[in-house]
Enzyme design. Structure first.
Site, mmCIF file in Angstrom:
data_model
loop_
_atom_site.group_PDB
_atom_site.id
_atom_site.type_symbol
_atom_site.label_atom_id
_atom_site.label_comp_id
_atom_site.label_asym_id
_atom_site.label_seq_id
_atom_site.Cartn_x
_atom_site.Cartn_y
_atom_site.Cartn_z
ATOM 1 C CG HIS A 1 -0.352 0.025 2.528
ATOM 2 N ND1 HIS A 1 0.405 -1.016 3.030
ATOM 3 C CD2 HIS A 1 -0.346 0.987 3.491
ATOM 4 C CE1 HIS A 1 0.839 -0.702 4.245
ATOM 5 N NE2 HIS A 1 0.397 0.510 4.540
ATOM 6 C CG HIS B 1 0.280 4.140 4.905
ATOM 7 N ND1 HIS B 1 -0.443 3.367 5.773
ATOM 8 C CD2 HIS B 1 -0.556 5.130 4.483
ATOM 9 C CE1 HIS B 1 -1.686 3.867 5.888
ATOM 10 N NE2 HIS B 1 -1.761 4.927 5.107
ATOM 11 C CG ASP C 1 5.229 2.471 7.416
ATOM 12 O OD1 ASP C 1 4.279 2.996 6.804
ATOM 13 O OD2 ASP C 1 5.082 1.510 8.192
ATOM 14 C CG HIS C 2 4.309 -0.362 4.069
ATOM 15 N ND1 HIS C 2 4.244 -1.701 4.360
ATOM 16 C CD2 HIS C 2 3.894 0.288 5.193
ATOM 17 C CE1 HIS C 2 3.795 -1.859 5.599
ATOM 18 N NE2 HIS C 2 3.571 -0.671 6.117
ATOM 19 C CG HIS D 1 -3.698 -0.268 6.723
ATOM 20 N ND1 HIS D 1 -3.591 0.307 7.969
ATOM 21 C CD2 HIS D 1 -2.569 0.084 6.060
ATOM 22 C CE1 HIS D 1 -2.447 0.978 8.055
ATOM 23 N NE2 HIS D 1 -1.815 0.854 6.906
ATOM 24 C CG ASP E 1 0.753 -1.847 7.476
ATOM 25 O OD1 ASP E 1 1.625 -2.733 7.577
ATOM 26 O OD2 ASP E 1 0.994 -0.633 7.593
ATOM 27 C CG HIS F 1 4.265 -2.813 10.820
ATOM 28 N ND1 HIS F 1 5.096 -1.726 11.012
ATOM 29 C CD2 HIS F 1 3.462 -2.485 9.781
ATOM 30 C CE1 HIS F 1 4.803 -0.780 10.134
ATOM 31 N NE2 HIS F 1 3.810 -1.213 9.368
HETATM 32 ZN ZN LIG Z 1 0.273 1.365 6.558
#
Ligand SMILES: [Zn+2]
Length: 263
Positions: free
Chosen positions: A56, A58, A60-61, A115, A135, A175
């Site tokens: 996705h 975000h 941090d990905h 998410h 996520d 995560h």
């Molecule tokens: Zn995320």
């Protein structure tokens, strides 16, 4: 299919993955935020990263994309509706699309909103399936919905897609939240013995050698799959006295998701 789980050791506790073909050494990197660790792992294994899959949008990905592309020329794949959100995408994925890695690996895209509304999980076409769940599904937990998500959609994804996967499916989340999530399970369902046992076994685990669950285990220890448990419902009624006598699973899921936000 060869899988390497890469622990980033960052504050967000991200896991990155390399999925490789044992014959050709071609690899797909899932959410390679820690590009340094991912590139080094590929080099150590003798693999060549040819594709990146972002589960996705975000940061941090996706934050490692540029560096991995610069070093490898890999193509970026993500949900087709993420095209305006993830720069440099080469391929937009829809439900059922198959991604080939080398000669031997096939990964199927699942369209799993909740998410965010453009989230992809990957399911491997292997004897024992593996799910790269980003996520959406965590060990003993579910993704949050407060950054572009929707709890009703997440419930649909859990009940109509994830719950129907084979029990033997290996779960590779985005995560490492398992310890905290098991504590949430026990807060919501204090008589869940499997969750208590698993927490006893895993508390303080080294995420470099992380435990890999299966869907069968998740059904036992993940509150978001335990929506008809009398204990879960009774405990939830203590917090939400207006909860109907026989709450439907969707209502229970959404209340649990709400509760997890400030737990
Ligand atoms: Zn995320």
């Amino acid at each position: 299919m060869l899988v390497k789980q890469i622990w980033t050791g960052n504050a967000y506790r991200n896991f990155n993955y390399l999925i490789a073909c044992g014959e050709t050494g071609e690899a797909l990197a899932v959410d390679p935020l820690d590009h340094g660790k991912c590139l080094k792992a590929a080099k150590d294994e003798g693999w060549t990263i040819t594709q990146i899959l972002n589960t996705h949008e975000h940061h941090d990905h996706t934050g490692g994309n540029d560096a991995v592309v610069r070093h490898t020329g890999a193509k970026i794949l993500a949900h087709r509706n993420a095209a305006g959100k993830i720069p440099g995408m080469s391929r937009g994925l829809s439900a059922g699309d198959v991604i080939k890695v080398g000669k031997t690996v096939e990964l199927e895209a699942l369209d799993t909103p909740g998410h965010t509304l453009c989230h992809i999980c990957l399911k491997s076409h292997t004897d024992q399936p593996a799910l790269f769940s980003g996520d959406t599904l965590f060990n003993a937990g579910a993704g949050n919905c407060h950054n572009g998500g929707d709890p009703g959609e997440l419930y649909k994804t859990f009940s109509q897609q994830l719950a129907r996967l084979p029990a033997s499916t290996l779960v590779y989340p985005g995560h490492d939240y398992i310890e905290n999530n098991l504590r949430f399970t026990l807060d919501r369902e204090p008589d869940n013995r499997q969750a208590a046992q698993l927490l006893g076994k895993l508390a303080g685990q080294d995420p470099e050698q992380a435990y890999v669950s299966t869907l069968e285990v998740e059904m036992q220890v993940n509150t978001f799959f335990r929506l008809t448990s009398p204990t879960v419902i009774a405990e939830l009624r203590d917090v939400f006295p207006d909860l109907p006598d026989q709450p439907d699973a969707r209502t229970v899921f959404i209340k649990l998701r709400e509760l997890r936000n400030d737990w």
